[in-house]
Design an enzyme around this catalytic site. Structure first.
Site, PDB file in Angstrom:
ATOM      1  N   GLY A 277       0.911  -1.260  -0.025  1.00 59.40           N
ATOM      2  CA  GLY A 277       0.042   0.020   0.111  1.00 59.40           C
ATOM      3  C   GLY A 277       0.872   1.158  -0.157  1.00 59.40           C
ATOM      4  N   HIS A 449     -18.398  -8.213 -35.232  1.00 59.42           N
ATOM      5  CA  HIS A 449     -18.007  -9.458 -35.302  1.00 59.42           C
ATOM      6  C   HIS A 449     -16.867  -9.969 -36.205  1.00 59.42           C
ATOM      7  CE1 HIS A 449     -18.286 -14.134 -34.814  1.00 59.42           C
ATOM      8  NE2 HIS A 449     -18.160 -14.189 -36.268  1.00 59.42           N
TER       9      HIS A 449
HETATM   10  P1  NAI Z   1      -2.556  -2.661  -2.547  1.00 62.06           P
HETATM   11  O1  NAI Z   1      -3.418  -1.922  -1.386  1.00 62.06           O
HETATM   12  O2  NAI Z   1      -3.190  -2.859  -3.799  1.00 62.06           O
HETATM   13  O3  NAI Z   1      -2.266  -4.082  -2.138  1.00 62.06           O
HETATM   14  C1  NAI Z   1      -1.489  -4.096  -0.790  1.00 62.06           C
HETATM   15  C2  NAI Z   1      -1.560  -5.555  -0.359  1.00 62.06           C
HETATM   16  O4  NAI Z   1      -0.711  -5.682   0.442  1.00 62.06           O
HETATM   17  C3  NAI Z   1      -2.922  -5.642   0.284  1.00 62.06           C
HETATM   18  O5  NAI Z   1      -3.476  -7.369  -0.471  1.00 62.06           O
HETATM   19  C4  NAI Z   1      -2.899  -6.191   1.715  1.00 62.06           C
HETATM   20  O6  NAI Z   1      -3.395  -6.941   2.331  1.00 62.06           O
HETATM   21  C5  NAI Z   1      -1.300  -6.563   1.848  1.00 62.06           C
HETATM   22  N1  NAI Z   1      -0.468  -6.338   3.043  1.00 62.06           N
HETATM   23  C6  NAI Z   1      -0.376  -5.304   3.716  1.00 62.06           C
HETATM   24  N2  NAI Z   1       0.247  -5.347   4.689  1.00 62.06           N
HETATM   25  C7  NAI Z   1       1.146  -6.386   4.573  1.00 62.06           C
HETATM   26  C8  NAI Z   1       1.887  -7.062   5.448  1.00 62.06           C
HETATM   27  N3  NAI Z   1       2.537  -6.605   6.396  1.00 62.06           N
HETATM   28  N4  NAI Z   1       2.130  -8.465   4.907  1.00 62.06           N
HETATM   29  C9  NAI Z   1       1.738  -9.006   3.893  1.00 62.06           C
HETATM   30  N5  NAI Z   1       0.794  -8.270   3.271  1.00 62.06           N
HETATM   31  C10 NAI Z   1       0.561  -7.079   3.332  1.00 62.06           C
HETATM   32  O7  NAI Z   1      -1.515  -1.610  -2.565  1.00 62.06           O
HETATM   33  P2  NAI Z   1      -0.106  -1.697  -3.618  1.00 62.06           P
HETATM   34  O8  NAI Z   1      -0.051  -3.002  -4.419  1.00 62.06           O
HETATM   35  O9  NAI Z   1       0.987  -1.400  -2.785  1.00 62.06           O
HETATM   36  O10 NAI Z   1      -0.503  -0.668  -4.622  1.00 62.06           O
HETATM   37  C11 NAI Z   1      -0.376   0.813  -3.977  1.00 62.06           C
HETATM   38  C12 NAI Z   1      -1.502   1.485  -4.760  1.00 62.06           C
HETATM   39  O11 NAI Z   1      -1.118   1.701  -6.034  1.00 62.06           O
HETATM   40  C13 NAI Z   1      -2.769   0.701  -4.659  1.00 62.06           C
HETATM   41  O12 NAI Z   1      -3.628   1.495  -3.935  1.00 62.06           O
HETATM   42  C14 NAI Z   1      -3.278   0.923  -6.218  1.00 62.06           C
HETATM   43  O13 NAI Z   1      -4.638   1.550  -6.259  1.00 62.06           O
HETATM   44  C15 NAI Z   1      -2.288   1.843  -6.903  1.00 62.06           C
HETATM   45  N6  NAI Z   1      -1.863   1.062  -8.059  1.00 62.06           N
HETATM   46  C16 NAI Z   1      -2.734   0.926  -9.022  1.00 62.06           C
HETATM   47  C17 NAI Z   1      -2.327  -0.017 -10.081  1.00 62.06           C
HETATM   48  C18 NAI Z   1      -3.822   0.130 -11.572  1.00 62.06           C
HETATM   49  O14 NAI Z   1      -4.642   0.688 -11.226  1.00 62.06           O
HETATM   50  N7  NAI Z   1      -3.499  -0.889 -12.186  1.00 62.06           N
HETATM   51  C19 NAI Z   1      -1.353  -0.554 -10.452  1.00 62.06           C
HETATM   52  C20 NAI Z   1      -0.338  -0.399  -9.409  1.00 62.06           C
HETATM   53  C21 NAI Z   1      -0.551   0.406  -8.216  1.00 62.06           C
END
Ligand code: NAI
Ligand code: FAD
Length: 470
Positions: A277, A449
């Site tokens: 996150g 199609h």
């Molecule tokens: P995320 O919020 O998507 O995922 C973080 C994951 O880490 C969650 O599943 C959470 O349960 C897990 N987690 C948290 N603490 C943990 C721990 N101590 N040990 C193990 N697992 C743990 O956050 P992420 O992937 O870092 O991305 C950040 C932001 O960037 C997101 O909110 C997303 O919206 C944005 N983003 C969007 C993309 C897209 O729109 N395609 C692509 C990449 C990022």
């Protein structure tokens, strides 16, 4: 002191789009951004352009091409001999794509007569005074200020990012040699996208996730399908883990954790990506001093992005809501229009989500579980890409489309896709939902199609058990 109608602090997708829209509406606008590229020049575009959406999608595409050439071309009768990975060239291409976007935003600022000030902005002695330090060293005043300072990766306690072995998204987009073993903490969007990139390039990837289930934010049917497909691709994932600690040895990084049954385990990896996150970025803004309130680290705003301080607004990752570039952009446009006296509206229920894995995952609106929890009776229609002629011709027939429509009225309440170009297909659902369309509406529209879009039509027809191709 120069004075402006609007000063925007931060030139990411929220800030630069707000600046352009305000300028289009006839205002004198300054945008302040501190980011600097490897060439020492301004790098406008924020996280999204520099270390987020754009470079990740460049590497996702390049790594998909590599994997296709190595594993999928043969089934099309295309034989490749002596396939080689030139990672340096792949990374250079990604940097070039980023630089093109940085320069494109500078060009748009010139075109729209937005004054760009390269440096760090902070509030001065009042909410209308902004001090800039860096390439520019000056103080300006503005009738309205828009804070668009974005977010930073959340570090794991006791495992600070060194961007060599413990990597945030920044380091994970610039690994100079393919790690043999890559550990990832967090099976969210970044973990899945960047984990996929390095797996395709040859790394043995293990993702550790704290939550007991995979992709809790997605519809259950899609999450289940995605779990199966990613496992087949060789992405290893463990759920319900609790990370006990991260330590560095001379060459490796070791992650100690307890698995879902409480058993102590460890992974030795060449690199570790921590993607758990992101946190709002407000450091050094001097925001508290001018009376801006915070809510759990975010700048507190109302539904219209107003902070409690008159004429100070905040948008994008630094405020509540999903951390998405297009959400930041929508807020930027809406705030500029509100400053100009207009009454724009954003429907946050219609902000689509996309995960750019292969196949892609995209959705808009509610999941089946959310609708059940809210007591809304709905009907579901599903259609698999294996029955879509275009997907089969492409060799991309994994996945499905799922429509959820209100039982009483047939209004579409959610659309969930895992499959080829889901990021593009979801736009049809957003349009339909914005017009409060029904599944029958989509079923009655002529789709070309053969096209992937026909899977949308068939899934919509399936709500009434009328799918034609299954
Ligand atoms: P995320 O919020 O998507 O995922 C973080 C994951 O880490 C969650 O599943 C959470 O349960 C897990 N987690 C948290 N603490 C943990 C721990 N101590 N040990 C193990 N697992 C743990 O956050 P992420 O992937 O870092 O991305 C950040 C932001 O960037 C997101 O909110 C997303 O919206 C944005 N983003 C969007 C993309 C897209 O729109 N395609 C692509 C990449 C990022
Ligand atoms: P940011 O883009 O973070 O921009 C903030 C800008 O403000 C930065 O340039 C920063 O340098 C500058 N700044 C901060 N403080 C100051 C200051 N005091 N003075 C001057 N300048 C300052 N979202 C999607 O929608 N689709 C995706 O595919 C996607 N992929 C992503 C992939 C990764 C790896 C990551 C990390 C994120 C991804 N995101 C994606 C999320 C997206 O990048 C963010 O939601 C988006 O960038 C937020 O925009 P923003 O304008 O709020 O802030």
């Amino acid at each position: 002191m120069s004075s402006f109608d609007v000063a925007v602090i931060g030139g990411g997708p929220g800030g630069y789009i707000a600046a352009i829209r305000a300028a289009q509406l006839g205002m004198q606008v300054a945008c302040i951004d501190e980011a600097t590229g490897a060439d020492g020049k301004p790098a406008l575009g924020g996280t999204c352009t520099n270390v987020g959406c754009i470079p990740s999608k460049a590497l996702l595409q390049s790594s998909e091409n590599y994997e296709a050439a190595g594993h999928h071309f043969a089934e099309h009768g295309v034989r490749v001999k002596g396939l080689e990975l030139d990672l340096a060239a792949m990374l250079r291409r990604k940097d070039k794509v980023v630089k093109g976007s940085n320069d494109g935003i500078l060009y748009l600022f010139k075109k729209n007569k937005v004054t760009f000030l390269h440096g760090r902005g902070s509030f001065g002695s009042s909410p209308s005074e902004i001090r800039i330090t860096g390439t520019e060293n000056r103080t300006i005043s503005a009738r309205h200020v828009i804070i668009a300072t974005g977010s930073n990766p959340r570090p794991l306690p006791g495992a600070a990012f060194d961007e060599k072995r413990i990597l945030s998204n920044t380091g994970a987009l610039a690994i100079g040699d393919v790690p043999k073993k890559l550990a990832v903490i967090g099976a969210g969007v970044i973990g899945l996208e960047l984990g996929s990139v390095w797996r395709r390039l040859g790394a043995d990837v293990t993702i550790l996730e704290a939550l007991p289930e995979f992709l809790g934010m997605a519809d259950e049917t899609i999450a289940k399908e995605a779990g199966k497909i990613f496992a087949r691709q060789g992405l290893k994932m463990e759920f319900g883990v609790s990370v006990a600690g991260v330590s560095l040895s001379k060459k490796d990084v070791q992650v100690e954790y307890k698995d879902r049954d409480g058993a102590a385990k460890a992974i030795d990896a060449d690199r570790l990506i921590v993607s758990i996150g992101r946190v709002p970025n407000t450091a050094g803004l001097n925001a508290e001093a001018v009376g801006i309130q915070f809510d759990r680290g975010m700048i507190a705003v109302d539904g219209d992005c107003r902070t409690g301080v008159p004429n100070v607004w905040a948008i994008g990752d630094v405020v509540r809501g999903p951390m998405l570039a297009h959400k930041a952009e929508e807020e930027g446009v809406a705030v500029a229009e509100r400053i100009a006296g207009q009454k724009p509206h954003i429907d946050f229920n219609l902000v689509p989500s996309v995960i750019y894995t292969s196949p892609e995952i995209a959705w808009v609106g509610k999941t089946e579980r959310q609708l059940k929890a809210e007591g809304i009776a709905c009907r579901a229609g599903q259609f698999p890409f294996s029955a879509n002629a275009r997907a089969r011709a492409m060799g991309a027939s994994a996945g499905l489309v799922k429509f959820l429509a209100k039982e009483a009225t047939d209004e579409i309440l959610g659309v969930h896709i895992i499959g080829p170009f889901a990021s593009e297909l979801i736009a049809e659902a957003v349009v339909a939902m914005a017009f409060r369309g029904s599944s029958e509406d989509i079923g009655m529209i002529c789709h070309a199609h053969p096209s992937l879009g026909e899977a949308m039509k068939d899934a919509a027809l399936a709500v009434d058990q009328r799918a034609l191709n299954i």
